[in-house]
Design an enzyme around this catalytic site. Structure first.
Site, short mmCIF file in Angstrom:
data_model
loop_
_atom_site.label_atom_id
_atom_site.label_comp_id
_atom_site.label_asym_id
_atom_site.label_seq_id
_atom_site.Cartn_x
_atom_site.Cartn_y
_atom_site.Cartn_z
N MET A 18 -41.85 -39.18 7.60
CA MET A 18 -43.12 -38.80 6.98
C MET A 18 -43.87 -40.02 6.46
O MET A 18 -45.10 -40.09 6.55
CB MET A 18 -42.88 -37.80 5.84
CG MET A 18 -42.61 -36.40 6.30
SD MET A 18 -42.72 -35.19 4.96
CE MET A 18 -41.29 -35.64 3.97
N ASN A 85 -43.01 -41.36 -1.49
CA ASN A 85 -42.40 -40.64 -0.39
C ASN A 85 -40.90 -40.90 -0.25
O ASN A 85 -40.18 -40.08 0.32
CB ASN A 85 -43.11 -41.03 0.91
CG ASN A 85 -42.41 -40.52 2.15
OD1 ASN A 85 -42.52 -39.34 2.50
ND2 ASN A 85 -41.68 -41.39 2.83
N TYR A 150 -30.26 -32.77 -5.33
CA TYR A 150 -31.54 -32.82 -4.62
C TYR A 150 -32.52 -31.83 -5.23
O TYR A 150 -33.68 -32.17 -5.50
CB TYR A 150 -31.32 -32.51 -3.14
CG TYR A 150 -32.56 -32.63 -2.29
CD1 TYR A 150 -33.06 -33.88 -1.93
CD2 TYR A 150 -33.22 -31.50 -1.83
CE1 TYR A 150 -34.19 -34.00 -1.14
CE2 TYR A 150 -34.36 -31.60 -1.04
CZ TYR A 150 -34.83 -32.85 -0.69
OH TYR A 150 -35.96 -32.96 0.08
#
Length: 245
Positions: A18, A85, A150
């Site tokens: 990404m 990111n 996470y």
């Protein structure tokens, strides 16, 4: 004329996946793109491809953040767009998750995002404002098994985004979070189509689709801050079940 002509866009984890899609699209819209990563060969190659610059950056190192931002501000210009990111994932049930793995995931995904936001405030303010785009996840909207660190990190990014939006609005800085679902990147290698089969849009998303959303936020969504942009093929809407035969 590009939508980001002359703006400096710094992207963490920008060497591939990404991050690379963000870098390519923003460069095509006239931004001066600064790629940061720990994957130096890939980062330098992408910077050469798009006419940007590359800096090695471990996002968990606050001193490295200060050094990179100072160098970019002095030699490229004040930062107008930051895309946090960089991120990792680690799979383990909470009963057996190690403290080291917890600290590693939280350090990169959440603390690294905090360091980046804090580091660019002065540079953005000097330019009259800017936008910080934090890449969270659908794991910042709901729980997933075997992903406690996470999920915690991505919920944290979501909350941090909201608090920072309130702090930084007075400086002309917008802060938003993007929440991708399953996207075809190195992080999702090994997952098959069963992962997306029950979504309203039953396929993996593409990095370029996430980049298009980031560009919209940076260039067009000028009255938006502190909110979530979800790009998940309907994964968080519910399951598209088929009736029994």
């Amino acid at each position: 004329m590009g939508k980001l002509d002359g703006k400096v866009a710094l992207i963490t984890g920008g060497s591939r996946g990404m991050g690379a899609a963000h870098a390519r699209l923003m460069a095509s819209e006239g931004a001066k793109v600064v790629i940061t990563d720990v994957l130096d060969d890939e980062g330098h190659a992408l910077a050469d491809e798009i006419g940007g610059t590359y800096h090695h950056l471990d996002v968990t190192d606050e001193n490295a953040w200060a050094s990179v931002v100072a160098d970019v501000h002095a030699n490229v210009g004040p930062i107008g767009v930051l895309i946090n990111n960089a991120g990792i994932v680690g799979f383990s049930p909470i009963a057996t998750a190690s403290t080291d793995e917890w600290n590693r995931v939280i350090g990169i995904n959440l603390t690294g995002t905090f360091f980046g936001m804090r580091a660019v405030v002065e540079s953005m303010t000097s330019a009259g404002g800017g936008v910080i785009i934090n890449i969270s996840s659908t794991a910042g909207l709901q729980g997933y098994s075997n992903l406690s660190a996470y999920v915690a990190s991505k919920w944290g990014v979501r909350g941090l985004t909201k608090s920072a939006a309130l702090d930084l609005g007075q400086h002309g800085i917008r802060v938003v979070s993007i929440h991708p679902g399953p996207i075809k990147t190195p992080m999702t290698d090994g997952f098959g189509d069963e992962m997306t089969a029950q979504q309203a849009i039953p396929r993996f998303g593409l990095p370029e689709e996430v980049a298009a959303m980031a560009l919209f936020i940076a260039a067009d969504a000028t009255y938006t801050t502190g909110t979530e942009f979800v790009i998940d093929g309907g994964a968080t809407v519910g399951a598209a079940l088929q009736p029994p035969q």
